[in-house]
Motif scaffolding. Structure first.
Motif, PDB file in Angstrom:
ATOM      1  N   VAL A 221       0.841  -1.357  -0.027  1.00  0.00           N
ATOM      2  CA  VAL A 221       0.076   0.108  -0.031  1.00  0.00           C
ATOM      3  C   VAL A 221       0.969   1.297   0.029  1.00  0.00           C
ATOM      4  O   VAL A 221       1.810   1.444   0.896  1.00  0.00           O
ATOM      5  CB  VAL A 221      -0.993   0.224   1.342  1.00  0.00           C
ATOM      6  CG1 VAL A 221      -1.781   1.450   1.141  1.00  0.00           C
ATOM      7  CG2 VAL A 221      -1.805  -1.211   1.275  1.00  0.00           C
ATOM      8  N   PHE A 222       0.864   2.064  -0.967  1.00  0.00           N
ATOM      9  CA  PHE A 222       1.671   3.116  -1.328  1.00  0.00           C
ATOM     10  C   PHE A 222       0.723   4.535  -1.167  1.00  0.00           C
ATOM     11  O   PHE A 222      -0.111   4.594  -2.349  1.00  0.00           O
ATOM     12  CB  PHE A 222       2.418   3.030  -2.556  1.00  0.00           C
ATOM     13  CG  PHE A 222       3.297   2.005  -2.543  1.00  0.00           C
ATOM     14  CD1 PHE A 222       4.800   2.170  -2.134  1.00  0.00           C
ATOM     15  CD2 PHE A 222       2.728   0.641  -2.873  1.00  0.00           C
ATOM     16  CE1 PHE A 222       5.522   0.956  -2.141  1.00  0.00           C
ATOM     17  CE2 PHE A 222       3.725  -0.606  -2.836  1.00  0.00           C
ATOM     18  CZ  PHE A 222       5.117  -0.218  -2.313  1.00  0.00           C
ATOM     19  N   ILE A 223       0.836   5.432  -0.121  1.00  0.00           N
ATOM     20  CA  ILE A 223       0.164   6.551  -0.219  1.00  0.00           C
ATOM     21  C   ILE A 223       1.290   7.539  -0.488  1.00  0.00           C
ATOM     22  O   ILE A 223       1.906   8.038   0.405  1.00  0.00           O
ATOM     23  CB  ILE A 223      -0.413   7.046   0.948  1.00  0.00           C
ATOM     24  CG1 ILE A 223      -1.200   5.770   1.536  1.00  0.00           C
ATOM     25  CG2 ILE A 223      -1.438   8.197   0.802  1.00  0.00           C
ATOM     26  CD1 ILE A 223      -0.688   5.003   2.430  1.00  0.00           C
ATOM     27  N   SER A 224       1.366   8.470  -1.721  1.00  0.00           N
ATOM     28  CA  SER A 224       2.339   9.083  -1.990  1.00  0.00           C
ATOM     29  C   SER A 224       1.595  10.608  -2.131  1.00  0.00           C
ATOM     30  O   SER A 224       0.565  10.837  -2.389  1.00  0.00           O
ATOM     31  CB  SER A 224       2.695   8.860  -3.355  1.00  0.00           C
ATOM     32  OG  SER A 224       3.869   9.713  -3.654  1.00  0.00           O
ATOM     33  N   LEU A 225       2.559  11.555  -1.361  1.00  0.00           N
ATOM     34  CA  LEU A 225       2.249  13.151  -1.281  1.00  0.00           C
ATOM     35  C   LEU A 225       3.377  13.852  -2.134  1.00  0.00           C
ATOM     36  O   LEU A 225       4.189  13.655  -1.711  1.00  0.00           O
ATOM     37  CB  LEU A 225       2.051  13.301   0.110  1.00  0.00           C
ATOM     38  CG  LEU A 225       1.762  14.542   0.682  1.00  0.00           C
ATOM     39  CD1 LEU A 225       0.146  14.747   0.045  1.00  0.00           C
ATOM     40  CD2 LEU A 225       1.548  14.815   2.129  1.00  0.00           C
ATOM     41  N   PHE A 226       2.592  14.837  -2.881  1.00  0.00           N
ATOM     42  CA  PHE A 226       3.525  15.801  -3.309  1.00  0.00           C
ATOM     43  C   PHE A 226       2.984  17.123  -2.898  1.00  0.00           C
ATOM     44  O   PHE A 226       1.791  17.340  -2.849  1.00  0.00           O
ATOM     45  CB  PHE A 226       3.513  15.739  -4.728  1.00  0.00           C
ATOM     46  CG  PHE A 226       4.156  14.651  -5.268  1.00  0.00           C
ATOM     47  CD1 PHE A 226       5.555  14.669  -5.685  1.00  0.00           C
ATOM     48  CD2 PHE A 226       3.300  13.574  -5.769  1.00  0.00           C
ATOM     49  CE1 PHE A 226       5.927  13.210  -6.170  1.00  0.00           C
ATOM     50  CE2 PHE A 226       3.880  12.292  -6.404  1.00  0.00           C
ATOM     51  CZ  PHE A 226       5.079  12.125  -6.580  1.00  0.00           C
ATOM     52  N   VAL A 227       3.844  17.975  -2.362  1.00  0.00           N
ATOM     53  CA  VAL A 227       3.230  19.297  -1.700  1.00  0.00           C
ATOM     54  C   VAL A 227       4.074  20.343  -2.054  1.00  0.00           C
ATOM     55  O   VAL A 227       5.341  20.393  -2.239  1.00  0.00           O
ATOM     56  CB  VAL A 227       3.418  19.286  -0.213  1.00  0.00           C
ATOM     57  CG1 VAL A 227       2.190  18.323   0.337  1.00  0.00           C
ATOM     58  CG2 VAL A 227       4.742  18.923   0.428  1.00  0.00           C
ATOM     59  N   PRO A 228       3.462  21.617  -2.084  1.00  0.00           N
ATOM     60  CA  PRO A 228       4.546  22.994  -2.498  1.00  0.00           C
ATOM     61  C   PRO A 228       5.684  23.240  -1.476  1.00  0.00           C
ATOM     62  O   PRO A 228       5.193  22.929  -0.218  1.00  0.00           O
ATOM     63  CB  PRO A 228       3.465  23.959  -2.331  1.00  0.00           C
ATOM     64  CG  PRO A 228       2.120  23.425  -2.662  1.00  0.00           C
ATOM     65  CD  PRO A 228       2.232  22.042  -1.897  1.00  0.00           C
ATOM     66  N   GLU A 229       6.730  23.468  -2.081  1.00  0.00           N
ATOM     67  CA  GLU A 229       7.990  23.392  -1.301  1.00  0.00           C
ATOM     68  C   GLU A 229       7.776  24.458  -0.050  1.00  0.00           C
ATOM     69  O   GLU A 229       8.436  24.024   0.653  1.00  0.00           O
ATOM     70  CB  GLU A 229       8.921  24.294  -2.251  1.00  0.00           C
ATOM     71  CG  GLU A 229      10.471  23.517  -1.853  1.00  0.00           C
ATOM     72  CD  GLU A 229      11.372  24.173  -3.030  1.00  0.00           C
ATOM     73  OE1 GLU A 229      12.133  23.501  -3.052  1.00  0.00           O
ATOM     74  OE2 GLU A 229      11.281  25.227  -3.434  1.00  0.00           O
ATOM     75  N   ASP A 230       6.948  25.411  -0.170  1.00  0.00           N
ATOM     76  CA  ASP A 230       6.765  26.461   0.855  1.00  0.00           C
ATOM     77  C   ASP A 230       5.709  26.109   1.761  1.00  0.00           C
ATOM     78  O   ASP A 230       5.134  27.211   2.630  1.00  0.00           O
ATOM     79  CB  ASP A 230       6.649  27.760   0.250  1.00  0.00           C
ATOM     80  CG  ASP A 230       5.513  28.009  -0.688  1.00  0.00           C
ATOM     81  OD1 ASP A 230       4.835  26.932  -0.944  1.00  0.00           O
ATOM     82  OD2 ASP A 230       5.154  29.121  -0.876  1.00  0.00           O
ATOM     83  N   SER A 231       5.261  25.010   1.562  1.00  0.00           N
ATOM     84  CA  SER A 231       3.976  24.722   2.546  1.00  0.00           C
ATOM     85  C   SER A 231       4.321  23.479   3.584  1.00  0.00           C
ATOM     86  O   SER A 231       3.772  22.406   3.752  1.00  0.00           O
ATOM     87  CB  SER A 231       3.022  24.038   1.840  1.00  0.00           C
ATOM     88  OG  SER A 231       2.503  24.948   0.836  1.00  0.00           O
ATOM     89  N   CYS A 232       5.551  23.783   4.511  1.00  0.00           N
ATOM     90  CA  CYS A 232       6.083  22.727   5.201  1.00  0.00           C
ATOM     91  C   CYS A 232       5.002  22.534   6.349  1.00  0.00           C
ATOM     92  O   CYS A 232       4.860  21.139   6.580  1.00  0.00           O
ATOM     93  CB  CYS A 232       7.247  23.483   6.166  1.00  0.00           C
ATOM     94  SG  CYS A 232       8.648  22.477   5.992  1.00  0.00           S
ATOM     95  N   GLN A 233       4.431  23.309   7.016  1.00  0.00           N
ATOM     96  CA  GLN A 233       3.478  22.913   8.166  1.00  0.00           C
ATOM     97  C   GLN A 233       2.306  22.033   7.548  1.00  0.00           C
ATOM     98  O   GLN A 233       1.937  20.923   8.095  1.00  0.00           O
ATOM     99  CB  GLN A 233       2.916  23.943   8.824  1.00  0.00           C
ATOM    100  CG  GLN A 233       2.258  23.591  10.107  1.00  0.00           C
ATOM    101  CD  GLN A 233       3.064  22.841  11.228  1.00  0.00           C
ATOM    102  OE1 GLN A 233       4.181  23.115  11.459  1.00  0.00           O
ATOM    103  NE2 GLN A 233       2.472  21.787  11.571  1.00  0.00           N
ATOM    104  N   GLU A 234       1.626  22.412   6.393  1.00  0.00           N
ATOM    105  CA  GLU A 234       0.516  21.699   5.865  1.00  0.00           C
ATOM    106  C   GLU A 234       1.025  20.245   5.496  1.00  0.00           C
ATOM    107  O   GLU A 234       0.458  19.443   5.598  1.00  0.00           O
ATOM    108  CB  GLU A 234       0.246  22.468   4.476  1.00  0.00           C
ATOM    109  CG  GLU A 234      -0.956  21.738   3.791  1.00  0.00           C
ATOM    110  CD  GLU A 234      -1.348  22.404   2.500  1.00  0.00           C
ATOM    111  OE1 GLU A 234      -2.304  22.211   2.036  1.00  0.00           O
ATOM    112  OE2 GLU A 234      -0.588  23.438   1.832  1.00  0.00           O
ATOM    113  N   HIS A 235       2.459  20.174   4.850  1.00  0.00           N
ATOM    114  CA  HIS A 235       2.868  19.199   4.407  1.00  0.00           C
ATOM    115  C   HIS A 235       2.772  18.206   5.794  1.00  0.00           C
ATOM    116  O   HIS A 235       2.624  17.024   5.668  1.00  0.00           O
ATOM    117  CB  HIS A 235       4.396  19.436   4.168  1.00  0.00           C
ATOM    118  CG  HIS A 235       5.224  17.968   3.651  1.00  0.00           C
ATOM    119  ND1 HIS A 235       5.987  18.010   2.363  1.00  0.00           N
ATOM    120  CD2 HIS A 235       5.246  16.666   3.950  1.00  0.00           C
ATOM    121  CE1 HIS A 235       6.638  16.694   2.444  1.00  0.00           C
ATOM    122  NE2 HIS A 235       6.188  16.261   3.461  1.00  0.00           N
ATOM    123  N   LEU A 236       3.423  18.549   6.860  1.00  0.00           N
ATOM    124  CA  LEU A 236       3.552  17.710   7.924  1.00  0.00           C
ATOM    125  C   LEU A 236       2.140  17.287   8.667  1.00  0.00           C
ATOM    126  O   LEU A 236       1.769  16.040   9.019  1.00  0.00           O
ATOM    127  CB  LEU A 236       4.456  18.618   9.235  1.00  0.00           C
ATOM    128  CG  LEU A 236       5.673  18.947   8.952  1.00  0.00           C
ATOM    129  CD1 LEU A 236       6.612  19.712   9.941  1.00  0.00           C
ATOM    130  CD2 LEU A 236       6.752  17.435   8.621  1.00  0.00           C
TER     131      LEU A 236
END
Length: 150
Positions: A99-114
């Motif tokens: 099971v692979f859940i992959s996430l790509f986030v904007p470079e400047d969205s650190c807190q949202e990413h976490l």
């Protein structure tokens, strides 16, 4: 942000045949490239591979959350793929991953990413959810399980 808010049906693949860590990451990037117009498939793959060099994103129990940052992008993209057979992914518990859940986030969205990574990890720590995910036989069914569980 919840997985259900950023996952789309066209970025959901159920029970694919693949045999290696690199190949599954390529499959994930191929799907994501349709959503991320700022980067091509190879750039997306580089972003995942750079993160994997820091340590495997295989979190255990047959689950991996490969993720990367997107320069010059304003939106997050998620990709969910399950494999027909589990593959070696250097997970922390040394178990193969299916099971692979992959996430790509904007470079400047650190807190949202976490926050999103935390939300995904919590969702997939639910034994009922992961059992239902593994029972799916179609892309639509897999997508629907996530939408209902989130």
């Amino acid at each position: 942000m919840k997985l259900s808010e950023i996952l789309t049906l066209d970025c959901t693949l159920c029970a694919i045949k693949t045999t290696s860590k690199k190949r599954i990451l390529e499959e994930i990037c191929q799907l994501a490239a349709n959503k991320v117009t700022e980067l091509d498939q190879d750039e997306l793959l580089d972003s995942l591979l750079d993160r994997e060099k820091m340590g495997s994103t295989g979190i255990g129990n047959g689950i991996a959350i490969p993720h990367g940052r997107l320069p010059n992008s304003s939106k997050a993209v998620a990709v969910l793929v399950t494999t027909e057979n589990a593959i070696d992914f250097d997970a922390i518990d040394n178990r193969s991953v299916d099971v692979f859940i992959s996430l790509f986030v904007p470079e400047d969205s650190c807190q949202e990413h976490l926050n999103t990574l935390q939300s995904i990890a919590k969702l997939f720590s639910d034994k009922k959810v992961i059992k239902n995910v593994r029972k799916c036989t179609s892309n639509q069914e897999l997508f629907d399980v996530i939408q209902q569980a989130s």
